[in-house]
Design a protein around this motif. Structure first.
Motif, mmCIF file in Angstrom:
data_model
loop_
_atom_site.group_PDB
_atom_site.id
_atom_site.type_symbol
_atom_site.label_atom_id
_atom_site.label_comp_id
_atom_site.label_asym_id
_atom_site.label_seq_id
_atom_site.Cartn_x
_atom_site.Cartn_y
_atom_site.Cartn_z
ATOM 1 N N UNK A 1 0.953 -0.876 -0.051
ATOM 2 C CA UNK A 1 0.352 -0.045 -0.561
ATOM 3 C C UNK A 1 0.519 1.143 -0.011
ATOM 4 N N UNK A 2 0.613 2.155 -1.208
ATOM 5 C CA UNK A 2 1.769 3.456 -0.969
ATOM 6 C C UNK A 2 0.669 4.442 -0.490
ATOM 7 N N UNK B 1 -2.521 2.578 -5.075
ATOM 8 C CA UNK B 1 -2.707 1.429 -4.426
ATOM 9 C C UNK B 1 -2.701 0.058 -5.262
ATOM 10 N N UNK B 2 -2.322 -1.063 -4.801
ATOM 11 C CA UNK B 2 -1.714 -1.706 -5.958
ATOM 12 C C UNK B 2 -2.866 -2.321 -6.327
ATOM 13 N N UNK B 3 -4.460 -2.428 -5.614
ATOM 14 C CA UNK B 3 -5.445 -1.980 -6.143
ATOM 15 C C UNK B 3 -6.465 -1.031 -7.040
ATOM 16 N N UNK C 1 -6.424 3.938 8.463
ATOM 17 C CA UNK C 1 -7.587 4.300 7.233
ATOM 18 C C UNK C 1 -7.565 4.117 5.634
ATOM 19 N N UNK C 2 -6.522 4.260 4.951
ATOM 20 C CA UNK C 2 -6.267 4.479 3.816
ATOM 21 C C UNK C 2 -5.597 2.802 3.761
ATOM 22 N N UNK C 3 -5.110 2.257 4.688
ATOM 23 C CA UNK C 3 -5.533 -0.266 4.536
ATOM 24 C C UNK C 3 -6.793 -0.196 4.606
#
Length: 165
Positions: free
Chosen positions: A7-8, A19-21, A125-127
């Motif tokens: 996650x970025x 994000x990777x998605x 929250x980002x995750x």
């Protein structure tokens, strides 16, 4: 079974979420800039608090912190911040092997990473807004290790390990 996800998060002008998605999603340009006060131990404690509060709401067990896992997560965050390794899950299997030598074999493990000028709540929250990272947070794990490290520019690198013995 070993799961990984990355996650970025970066706080730029404007705030961008990677994000990777997901595709890049710009946040509001009207957000005032603010400085995140950094204390590694306090931030790790706060991340665990927010993760466990979320898990409790979902009827899941709280995660317990494991010292050797905290050390491995902190080392990975430091190495990413100092550019000794890429922002990635490079070395994930080695981190889990090192933890297993001290704490016993882990049946399952996962990892979330992030970076940015973020508070503990913002990174959690980002995750939670990323399906892969949320899956790790909601996973069948009992142990965790959290490490944070701030680079010279004030960017904080986060690593959270999830494990089941």
């Amino acid at each position: 079974m070993v799961k990984r996800s990355s996650f970025l998060l970066g706080l730029l002008m404007p705030v961008l979420l990677f994000s990777c998605t997901r595709n890049i999603t710009p946040a509001s340009d009207n957000k005032p800039e603010r400085e995140v006060v950094f204390n590694a131990a306090d931030m790790a404690t706060d991340i665990l608090y927010h993760i466990n509060a979320y898990r409790k709401k979902k009827g899941l067990n709280a995660l317990s912190s494991l010292d050797i896992a905290d050390q491995q997560a902190a080392l990975h965050s430091k190495n990413m911040a100092l550019k000794k390794t890429a922002f990635s899950h490079n070395g994930f299997e080695e981190r889990i092997a090192t933890i297993s030598k001290t704490a016993g074999t882990m049946r399952a493990a996962a990892e979330n990473v992030a970076y940015g000028q973020l508070s503990a709540k913002e990174v959690v929250d980002g995750w939670l807004n990323s399906p892969g990272h949320k899956k790790n947070i909601e996973g069948n794990y009992t142990l965790t290790g959290i490490g944070v490290y701030q680079d010279k520019k004030g960017v904080i690198f986060f690593t959270q390990l999830f494990m089941l013995r």
